[in-house]
Design an enzyme around this catalytic site. Structure first.
Site, short mmCIF file in Angstrom:
data_model
loop_
_atom_site.label_atom_id
_atom_site.label_comp_id
_atom_site.label_asym_id
_atom_site.label_seq_id
_atom_site.Cartn_x
_atom_site.Cartn_y
_atom_site.Cartn_z
N ARG A 148 -23.39 -81.85 -81.11
CA ARG A 148 -23.82 -82.40 -79.82
C ARG A 148 -25.23 -81.90 -79.59
O ARG A 148 -25.56 -80.77 -79.97
CB ARG A 148 -22.91 -81.90 -78.68
CG ARG A 148 -21.54 -82.53 -78.63
CD ARG A 148 -21.59 -83.99 -78.19
NE ARG A 148 -20.28 -84.60 -78.08
CZ ARG A 148 -19.72 -85.36 -79.01
NH1 ARG A 148 -20.34 -85.61 -80.16
NH2 ARG A 148 -18.54 -85.91 -78.80
N GLU B 268 -29.22 -88.20 -74.66
CA GLU B 268 -29.07 -89.50 -75.32
C GLU B 268 -28.91 -90.62 -74.30
O GLU B 268 -28.22 -90.41 -73.30
CB GLU B 268 -27.85 -89.47 -76.24
CG GLU B 268 -28.00 -88.48 -77.36
CD GLU B 268 -26.70 -88.32 -78.16
OE1 GLU B 268 -25.77 -89.14 -78.01
OE2 GLU B 268 -26.63 -87.37 -78.94
N HIS C 118 -27.03 -91.24 -82.99
CA HIS C 118 -25.61 -90.80 -82.82
C HIS C 118 -24.66 -91.76 -83.53
O HIS C 118 -23.82 -92.41 -82.90
CB HIS C 118 -25.25 -90.67 -81.33
CG HIS C 118 -24.06 -89.79 -81.11
ND1 HIS C 118 -23.88 -89.01 -80.00
CD2 HIS C 118 -22.97 -89.55 -81.89
CE1 HIS C 118 -22.74 -88.34 -80.08
NE2 HIS C 118 -22.17 -88.66 -81.23
P1 NDP Z 1 -12.70 -78.70 -84.85
O1 NDP Z 1 -12.10 -78.27 -83.56
O2 NDP Z 1 -11.79 -78.97 -86.01
O3 NDP Z 1 -13.80 -77.64 -85.34
C1 NDP Z 1 -14.70 -77.04 -84.45
C2 NDP Z 1 -15.26 -75.78 -85.08
O4 NDP Z 1 -16.23 -75.23 -84.18
C3 NDP Z 1 -14.24 -74.71 -85.35
O5 NDP Z 1 -14.55 -74.10 -86.57
C4 NDP Z 1 -14.46 -73.71 -84.22
O6 NDP Z 1 -14.08 -72.44 -84.69
C5 NDP Z 1 -15.95 -73.83 -84.00
N1 NDP Z 1 -16.35 -73.43 -82.65
C6 NDP Z 1 -15.85 -73.83 -81.47
N2 NDP Z 1 -16.46 -73.22 -80.46
C7 NDP Z 1 -17.38 -72.38 -81.00
C8 NDP Z 1 -18.31 -71.47 -80.47
N3 NDP Z 1 -18.44 -71.28 -79.16
N4 NDP Z 1 -19.11 -70.78 -81.34
C9 NDP Z 1 -18.99 -70.97 -82.67
N5 NDP Z 1 -18.11 -71.82 -83.22
C10 NDP Z 1 -17.31 -72.52 -82.41
O7 NDP Z 1 -13.54 -80.00 -84.50
P2 NDP Z 1 -14.01 -81.19 -85.47
O8 NDP Z 1 -14.50 -80.61 -86.74
O9 NDP Z 1 -12.99 -82.24 -85.51
O10 NDP Z 1 -15.25 -81.77 -84.61
C11 NDP Z 1 -16.32 -80.92 -84.26
C12 NDP Z 1 -17.29 -81.61 -83.34
O11 NDP Z 1 -18.10 -82.54 -84.04
C13 NDP Z 1 -16.72 -82.47 -82.21
O12 NDP Z 1 -16.23 -81.70 -81.14
C14 NDP Z 1 -17.93 -83.30 -81.81
O13 NDP Z 1 -18.71 -82.61 -80.85
C15 NDP Z 1 -18.73 -83.40 -83.11
N6 NDP Z 1 -18.69 -84.76 -83.64
C16 NDP Z 1 -19.86 -85.48 -83.74
C17 NDP Z 1 -19.86 -86.77 -84.20
C18 NDP Z 1 -21.11 -87.56 -84.33
O14 NDP Z 1 -21.07 -88.77 -84.24
N7 NDP Z 1 -22.25 -86.92 -84.56
C19 NDP Z 1 -18.61 -87.45 -84.58
C20 NDP Z 1 -17.45 -86.59 -84.50
C21 NDP Z 1 -17.51 -85.31 -84.03
P3 NDP Z 1 -13.53 -71.28 -83.70
O15 NDP Z 1 -12.41 -71.88 -82.93
O16 NDP Z 1 -13.15 -70.18 -84.56
O17 NDP Z 1 -14.70 -70.93 -82.86
#
Ligand code: NDP
Length: 309
Positions: free
Chosen positions: A223, A252, A270
């Protein structure tokens, strides 16, 4: 038929399936029977505006077309017994491809070299300057979740050394950094793929960008809020940061002119998951969630906060 409020667009296939089960009202039309609305279909960008959610007394469910749901106030929804769903997993490979494509476009100067041919430079000036190899790089993944792991998998054939940072250490063979800045200082390329929202707001700040450094590449497919955009633009302008490949931005679809003017960036609107195939799968899951909730009150893919509902 129950009443559904549609926020943002839906595909033709989604509309056909939804019309068979719901009376559809579009937020964009301005008027809708607030008392009657029980379900919402929205997307990760539009989410559900707070005033809309609070104006719907009988809302039971919000189905989000996208995996990121930071534009929906899940805490407020859950407090009212409203379940929120999203579309995890079906887009992992596509978003991973987008991240790898951006990385390659930066390393191999895809846009510069395309312009080299189109402008006639090849004929007039000779061969384009050399680029950098994508092979054998150390890549730091910020957020090793579903998509982060798919990125790691797609980079394996390039001899990449994967390291990662997230809040918790995962049961994987990759090196874990508890400190993001320390990881940035030890990688060639940093790929951001965490959720958005307050917990990750601007976690890629000036210090992290400076640690990544003049030879470093930043890829953001998470994001826009995750990266301090002003600090990133300054670092790119002053060559304290080498390259950036960006699919997402702070405001955006507005992209600062200063960023658009830079030669060392690759910019996408995006489109991380935006292929016909993946959007069809996401649309199907968005509608599956709505129809299943209608039939028995359960859902296929609730967001983590709503799995106990
Ligand atoms: P997941 O929930 O599977 O993975 C998210 C990861 O981020 C986990 O490893 C989590 O680990 C980590 N994380 C969460 N909060 C924090 C934090 N504060 N600091 C560090 N690490 C953090 O999600 P997905 O992989 O399915 O999707 C991830 C994101 O990708 C979506 O939420 C979306 O924002 C973005 N996305 C973008 C798209 C685009 O079009 N560009 C399309 C699809 C998704 P932990 O819990 O250990 O912190």
């Amino acid at each position: 038929m129950p009443d559904l409020l549609q926020i943002g667009g839906v595909t033709d296939v989604m509309r056909e399936r939804l019309e068979a089960a719901f009376t559809i009202h579009k937020l964009a039309d301005g008027t809708y029977p607030a008392e009657a609305i029980t379900h919402i279909a929205t997307n990760g960008h539009d989410g559900v505006p707070a005033d809309v959610m609070s104006a719907l007394p009988n809302l039971k469910m919000i189905s989000c077309y996208g995996v990121g749901y930071d534009a929906v106030d899940v805490t407020a929804a859950k407090a009212r017994g409203i379940v929120v769903t999203h579309t995890p997993n079906v887009l992992n490979g596509e978003v991973a491809t987008t991240a790898v494509m951006l990385m390659m476009a930066c390393y191999r100067e895809l846009l510069r070299d395309d312009a080299w041919v189109r402008s006639g430079n090849w004929e007039a000036k000779g061969n384009a300057p050399l680029t950098r190899s994508v092979d054998n790089q150390t890549v730091g993944i910020l957020g090793l979740g579903r998509i982060g792991q798919a990125i790691a998998d797609k980079l394996a054939p390039f001899g990449t050394t994967i390291v990662y940072h997230s809040r918790t250490q995962k049961d994987v063979a990759y090196k874990y950094y508890a400190d993001l800045k320390e990881m940035a200082a030890n990688v060639d390329c940093l790929i951001c793929i965490t959720p958005g929202g307050p917990a990750t707001n601007k976690i890629v700040n000036k210090d992290v960008l400076d640690a990544l450094g003049a030879k470093g590449t930043l890829i953001n497919v998470s994001r826009g809020s995750v990266v301090d955009e002003a600090a990133m633009i300054a670092a790119l302008q002053e060559k304290r940061l080498g390259w950036a490949g960006l699919d997402v931005f702070e405001a955006e679809p507005k992209v600062p002119q200063a960023l658009r003017d830079l030669p060392n960036v690759v910019l996408l609107p995006h489109v991380g998951s935006a292929t016909v195939e993946t959007r069809a799968a996401m649309g199907a899951l968005t509608v599956d969630n709505l129809l299943q909730h209608l039939s028995d009150g359960s859902t296929v893919s609730p967001v983590p906060e709503c799995t106990d509902m």
